[in-house]
Design a protein around this motif. Structure first.
Motif, mmCIF file in Angstrom:
data_model
loop_
_atom_site.group_PDB
_atom_site.id
_atom_site.type_symbol
_atom_site.label_atom_id
_atom_site.label_comp_id
_atom_site.label_asym_id
_atom_site.label_seq_id
_atom_site.Cartn_x
_atom_site.Cartn_y
_atom_site.Cartn_z
ATOM 1 N N HIS A 86 0.838 -1.192 0.000
ATOM 2 C CA HIS A 86 0.000 0.000 0.000
ATOM 3 C C HIS A 86 0.875 1.244 0.000
ATOM 4 O O HIS A 86 1.798 1.371 0.811
ATOM 5 C CB HIS A 86 -0.930 0.002 1.213
ATOM 6 C CG HIS A 86 -1.717 -1.259 1.335
ATOM 7 N ND1 HIS A 86 -2.744 -1.572 0.469
ATOM 8 C CD2 HIS A 86 -1.606 -2.307 2.176
ATOM 9 C CE1 HIS A 86 -3.239 -2.754 0.793
ATOM 10 N NE2 HIS A 86 -2.562 -3.216 1.815
ATOM 11 N N LEU A 87 0.582 2.150 -0.919
ATOM 12 C CA LEU A 87 1.333 3.395 -1.060
ATOM 13 C C LEU A 87 0.379 4.566 -0.898
ATOM 14 O O LEU A 87 -0.811 4.451 -1.181
ATOM 15 C CB LEU A 87 1.993 3.458 -2.443
ATOM 16 C CG LEU A 87 2.824 2.251 -2.854
ATOM 17 C CD1 LEU A 87 3.278 2.380 -4.294
ATOM 18 C CD2 LEU A 87 4.019 2.083 -1.930
ATOM 19 N N GLN A 88 0.924 5.684 -0.459
ATOM 20 C CA GLN A 88 0.102 6.882 -0.352
ATOM 21 C C GLN A 88 0.441 7.804 -1.504
ATOM 22 O O GLN A 88 1.602 7.962 -1.870
ATOM 23 C CB GLN A 88 0.341 7.582 0.988
ATOM 24 C CG GLN A 88 -0.689 8.631 1.297
ATOM 25 C CD GLN A 88 -0.606 9.142 2.724
ATOM 26 O OE1 GLN A 88 0.401 8.995 3.389
ATOM 27 N NE2 GLN A 88 -1.683 9.749 3.190
ATOM 28 N N GLY A 89 -0.554 8.382 -2.085
ATOM 29 C CA GLY A 89 -0.366 9.250 -3.240
ATOM 30 C C GLY A 89 -0.776 10.672 -2.950
ATOM 31 O O GLY A 89 -0.400 11.243 -1.931
ATOM 32 N N GLY A 90 -1.569 11.219 -3.811
ATOM 33 C CA GLY A 90 -2.007 12.594 -3.654
ATOM 34 C C GLY A 90 -3.224 12.850 -4.510
ATOM 35 O O GLY A 90 -3.791 11.942 -5.118
ATOM 36 N N ILE A 91 -3.617 14.108 -4.556
ATOM 37 C CA ILE A 91 -4.762 14.499 -5.361
ATOM 38 C C ILE A 91 -4.582 15.951 -5.791
ATOM 39 O O ILE A 91 -4.076 16.767 -5.032
ATOM 40 C CB ILE A 91 -6.095 14.318 -4.586
ATOM 41 C CG1 ILE A 91 -7.300 14.505 -5.501
ATOM 42 C CG2 ILE A 91 -6.150 15.225 -3.369
ATOM 43 C CD1 ILE A 91 -8.603 14.036 -4.886
ATOM 44 N N ASP A 92 -4.955 16.204 -7.013
ATOM 45 C CA ASP A 92 -4.948 17.561 -7.533
ATOM 46 C C ASP A 92 -6.352 17.809 -8.088
ATOM 47 O O ASP A 92 -6.684 17.362 -9.190
ATOM 48 C CB ASP A 92 -3.887 17.718 -8.630
ATOM 49 C CG ASP A 92 -3.776 19.129 -9.157
ATOM 50 O OD1 ASP A 92 -4.636 19.976 -8.820
ATOM 51 O OD2 ASP A 92 -2.842 19.387 -9.933
ATOM 52 N N TYR A 93 -7.165 18.470 -7.311
ATOM 53 C CA TYR A 93 -8.564 18.686 -7.691
ATOM 54 C C TYR A 93 -8.698 19.355 -9.052
ATOM 55 O O TYR A 93 -9.637 19.068 -9.793
ATOM 56 C CB TYR A 93 -9.293 19.504 -6.618
ATOM 57 C CG TYR A 93 -9.597 18.705 -5.374
ATOM 58 C CD1 TYR A 93 -10.823 18.073 -5.221
ATOM 59 C CD2 TYR A 93 -8.666 18.572 -4.356
ATOM 60 C CE1 TYR A 93 -11.115 17.331 -4.082
ATOM 61 C CE2 TYR A 93 -8.946 17.837 -3.213
ATOM 62 C CZ TYR A 93 -10.173 17.220 -3.089
ATOM 63 O OH TYR A 93 -10.458 16.476 -1.967
ATOM 64 N N ALA A 94 -7.767 20.230 -9.382
ATOM 65 C CA ALA A 94 -7.838 20.946 -10.659
ATOM 66 C C ALA A 94 -7.700 20.003 -11.853
ATOM 67 O O ALA A 94 -8.156 20.310 -12.947
ATOM 68 C CB ALA A 94 -6.754 22.026 -10.723
ATOM 69 N N ARG A 95 -7.077 18.847 -11.641
ATOM 70 C CA ARG A 95 -6.857 17.910 -12.745
ATOM 71 C C ARG A 95 -7.870 16.764 -12.768
ATOM 72 O O ARG A 95 -7.807 15.907 -13.646
ATOM 73 C CB ARG A 95 -5.437 17.343 -12.657
ATOM 74 C CG ARG A 95 -4.390 18.441 -12.868
ATOM 75 C CD ARG A 95 -2.997 17.911 -12.798
ATOM 76 N NE ARG A 95 -2.791 16.919 -13.849
ATOM 77 C CZ ARG A 95 -1.771 16.083 -13.878
ATOM 78 N NH1 ARG A 95 -0.867 16.095 -12.935
ATOM 79 N NH2 ARG A 95 -1.640 15.216 -14.856
ATOM 80 N N LEU A 96 -8.788 16.725 -11.822
ATOM 81 C CA LEU A 96 -9.782 15.657 -11.791
ATOM 82 C C LEU A 96 -10.761 15.817 -12.946
ATOM 83 O O LEU A 96 -11.131 16.931 -13.310
ATOM 84 C CB LEU A 96 -10.568 15.677 -10.479
ATOM 85 C CG LEU A 96 -9.810 15.366 -9.196
ATOM 86 C CD1 LEU A 96 -10.758 15.470 -8.008
ATOM 87 C CD2 LEU A 96 -9.167 13.999 -9.248
ATOM 88 N N ASN A 97 -11.181 14.671 -13.483
ATOM 89 C CA ASN A 97 -12.218 14.743 -14.509
ATOM 90 C C ASN A 97 -13.571 14.964 -13.828
ATOM 91 O O ASN A 97 -13.674 14.947 -12.597
ATOM 92 C CB ASN A 97 -12.200 13.500 -15.415
ATOM 93 C CG ASN A 97 -12.553 12.229 -14.676
ATOM 94 O OD1 ASN A 97 -13.332 12.227 -13.730
ATOM 95 N ND2 ASN A 97 -11.976 11.115 -15.107
ATOM 96 N N VAL A 98 -14.597 15.150 -14.614
ATOM 97 C CA VAL A 98 -15.917 15.484 -14.081
ATOM 98 C C VAL A 98 -16.425 14.396 -13.132
ATOM 99 O O VAL A 98 -16.977 14.700 -12.068
ATOM 100 C CB VAL A 98 -16.928 15.716 -15.236
ATOM 101 C CG1 VAL A 98 -18.324 15.909 -14.716
ATOM 102 C CG2 VAL A 98 -16.502 16.906 -16.069
ATOM 103 N N VAL A 99 -16.246 13.145 -13.494
ATOM 104 C CA VAL A 99 -16.736 12.039 -12.665
ATOM 105 C C VAL A 99 -16.034 12.035 -11.312
ATOM 106 O O VAL A 99 -16.688 11.961 -10.261
ATOM 107 C CB VAL A 99 -16.537 10.680 -13.386
ATOM 108 C CG1 VAL A 99 -16.878 9.529 -12.469
ATOM 109 C CG2 VAL A 99 -17.377 10.626 -14.653
ATOM 110 N N HIS A 100 -14.712 12.124 -11.318
ATOM 111 C CA HIS A 100 -13.964 12.087 -10.054
ATOM 112 C C HIS A 100 -14.228 13.343 -9.214
ATOM 113 O O HIS A 100 -14.306 13.266 -7.983
ATOM 114 C CB HIS A 100 -12.476 11.893 -10.316
ATOM 115 C CG HIS A 100 -12.173 10.537 -10.848
ATOM 116 N ND1 HIS A 100 -11.261 10.319 -11.843
ATOM 117 C CD2 HIS A 100 -12.679 9.316 -10.554
ATOM 118 C CE1 HIS A 100 -11.207 9.040 -12.126
ATOM 119 N NE2 HIS A 100 -12.071 8.411 -11.354
#
Length: 156
Positions: A86-100
């Motif tokens: 298990h690895l931890q990642g990140g998130i960039d809301y500006a790059r999320l598609n509409v569904v995500h």
């Protein structure tokens, strides 16, 4: 290395081991159905499965939830040939598609409805950082997976 959509399951016969990574989305593992459907083509092969998401892998509750999701995907029991990482990642809301983006918005609304005292540390983190760019990656965290893969492949 292949993207799932570019890989034909018949090609599994060429490899000693399969390393499969899937992102964590709403309690599930992206692409896990592909591995479930492909198990019959993988007898005797090592399967190294890693997950990557916002969930901190050093939190036992997170690992327990990931395992429950996997057990559900595999209809009860995770096959013994699968080794989990298990690895931890990140998130960039500006790059999320509409569904995500919609999924994260719904998650936020659900978390806001929870009683504050019943929110987990992860719940609070999601609410506090909603809409921001977060990166929890640590290049060293992949070392156990790489070392295990090298040990398995060097035995053959």
């Amino acid at each position: 290395m292949f993207e799932q959509k570019a890989f034909c399951p018949h090609d599994f016969s060429q490899y000693e081991a399969v390393i499969f990574g899937g992102g964590l989305y709403a309690g599930g593992i992206n692409g896990i159905r592909f591995i479930c459907r492909s198990l019959k083509r993988l007898p005797g092969k090592e399967i190294l499965l890693f997950t990557c998401g916002l969930a901190a892998p050093d939190n036992p509750n997170n690992i327990s939830n990931i395992r429950k999701s996997l057990e559900k995907a595999f209809s009860g029991k995770i096959p013994e040939q699968i080794r989990l990482f298990h690895l931890q990642g990140g998130i960039d809301y500006a790059r999320l598609n509409v569904v995500h983006r919609s999924m994260m918005s719904m998650l936020r609304k659900m978390l806001l409805k929870k009683e504050e005292h019943s929110r987990s540390e992860e719940d609070r983190l999601i609410l506090e950082t909603y809409g921001q760019c977060l990166d929890f990656t640590n290049r060293e965290s992949i070392r156990p997976l790489v070392e295990y893969a090298e040990s398995v492949l060097s035995l053959r």
